[in-house]
Design a protein around this motif. Structure first.
Motif, mmCIF file in Angstrom:
data_model
loop_
_atom_site.group_PDB
_atom_site.id
_atom_site.type_symbol
_atom_site.label_atom_id
_atom_site.label_comp_id
_atom_site.label_asym_id
_atom_site.label_seq_id
_atom_site.Cartn_x
_atom_site.Cartn_y
_atom_site.Cartn_z
ATOM 1 N N ASN A 159 1.085 -2.015 -1.948
ATOM 2 C CA ASN A 159 1.255 -1.572 -0.571
ATOM 3 C C ASN A 159 1.434 -0.060 -0.481
ATOM 4 N N SER A 160 0.951 0.500 0.609
ATOM 5 C CA SER A 160 1.181 1.914 0.879
ATOM 6 C C SER A 160 2.653 2.135 1.220
ATOM 7 N N GLY A 175 -0.944 3.926 -2.052
ATOM 8 C CA GLY A 175 -1.284 2.508 -2.151
ATOM 9 C C GLY A 175 -2.574 2.300 -2.922
ATOM 10 N N LYS A 209 5.338 -13.125 -2.847
ATOM 11 C CA LYS A 209 5.502 -11.696 -2.669
ATOM 12 C C LYS A 209 5.966 -11.078 -3.990
ATOM 13 N N SER A 262 3.962 3.250 3.906
ATOM 14 C CA SER A 262 4.285 2.763 5.251
ATOM 15 C C SER A 262 4.442 1.245 5.297
ATOM 16 N N LYS A 263 3.816 0.535 4.347
ATOM 17 C CA LYS A 263 3.922 -0.929 4.311
ATOM 18 C C LYS A 263 4.938 -1.412 3.288
ATOM 19 N N GLU A 305 8.685 -5.056 -0.423
ATOM 20 C CA GLU A 305 7.457 -5.794 -0.740
ATOM 21 C C GLU A 305 6.383 -4.851 -1.271
ATOM 22 N N ASP A 308 3.413 -6.333 -2.896
ATOM 23 C CA ASP A 308 2.141 -7.048 -2.808
ATOM 24 C C ASP A 308 2.370 -8.362 -2.069
ATOM 25 N N GLN A 333 -5.788 -0.848 -3.409
ATOM 26 C CA GLN A 333 -6.361 -2.160 -3.109
ATOM 27 C C GLN A 333 -7.750 -2.258 -3.729
ATOM 28 N N CYS A 342 7.797 -2.562 3.123
ATOM 29 C CA CYS A 342 8.805 -3.105 4.034
ATOM 30 C C CYS A 342 9.956 -3.743 3.266
#
Length: 241
Positions: free
Chosen positions: A42-43, A20, A102, A45-46, A93, A95, A22, A48
């Motif tokens: 997003n990493s 990820g 999104k 894990s995120k 997703e 960002d 940021q 989604c």
């Protein structure tokens, strides 16, 4: 493995380097820093999936797939086919865009087998899709180029960025927000530099010495005769002595 799909090669290489990304930056107003730009990937894990879960924690609550409208215009001509919230597409997703929409990684053909071809799309707050790029690398360049300014993704929509965001664009990215003006007047954002003035020679011009006024020939003859007369008189005086 959970979603039976493979990450595109450029995105996979990105996650192999860093889980990820940021980056935020601020501007100082009245000696007080104010957060402005935000760049997020997003990493893992995120990352989604959208469309499969319910929007509300209620039984029989509607999902994004329930909002799917088959009457939407499909891709024709230069317009690419829009993603679907149902099982025809897989959407992840990338960002959250600070709540302004999104940015999504989209596998548009998930039936019967997930196609490895992916695209990057922007989903606005009204749940309308807007195409951004065909590859993650191209999107990453867009993200960096637009400095993560607020609502920069809306520059790729038909209605554009908000008036407040446009002020920040005019300050930090004027060429991006004035592309129509740039196409009409190619020299409007070009510094007009005259190299002849900038690199002008600084050599001093030589000062010309003034020549004494030339005397007419008659005056020169009289002057020589007077000089010879004085010389002869002096010689006579000395012989007399």
């Amino acid at each position: 493995q959970k979603n039976s799909c493979v990450l595109p090669e450029d995105l996979k290489n990105f996650y192999l380097m860093t889980d990820g990304f940021q980056m935020t930056w601020s501007v100082k107003t009245d000696d007080t820093p104010m957060p402005l730009g935000s760049m997020v990937i997003n990493s893992v894990s995120k990352l989604c999936r959208l469309g499969g879960s319910s929007m509300y924690a209620l039984p029989n609550a509607p999902t994004l797939a329930d909002l799917e409208d088959d009457t939407d215009e499909e891709g024709n001509g230069d317009k690419p086919e829009k993603p679907h919230f149902d099982s025809r597409s897989l959407i992840f997703e990338l960002d959250p865009c600070n709540g302004n929409g999104k940015v999504c990684l989209v596998y548009k053909h998930a039936e019967p087998v997930v196609s490895p071809d992916t695209e990057i799309w922007f989903l606005d707050r009204a749940l309308y899709w807007h195409f951004l790029t065909k590859t993650f690398t191209a999107y990453y360049r867009l993200l960096i180029t637009h400095l993560g300014l607020p609502q920069w993704q809306y520059a790729f929509t038909s209605y554009g960025v908000s008036p407040q965001a446009k002020q920040w664009f005019n300050m930090y990215k004027p060429i991006t927000i004035n592309t129509a003006l740039l196409s009409e007047e190619a020299d409007s954002f070009v510094n007009k530099l005259d190299p002849n003035k900038v690199f002008k020679s600084k050599n001093k011009t030589p000062v010309l010495k003034k020549k004494p006024p030339s005397q007419p020939p008659g005056s020169q003859k009289s002057h020589t005769s007077m000089t010879s007369a004085k010389t002869s008189s002096l010689a006579g005086n000395s012989s007399r002595k």
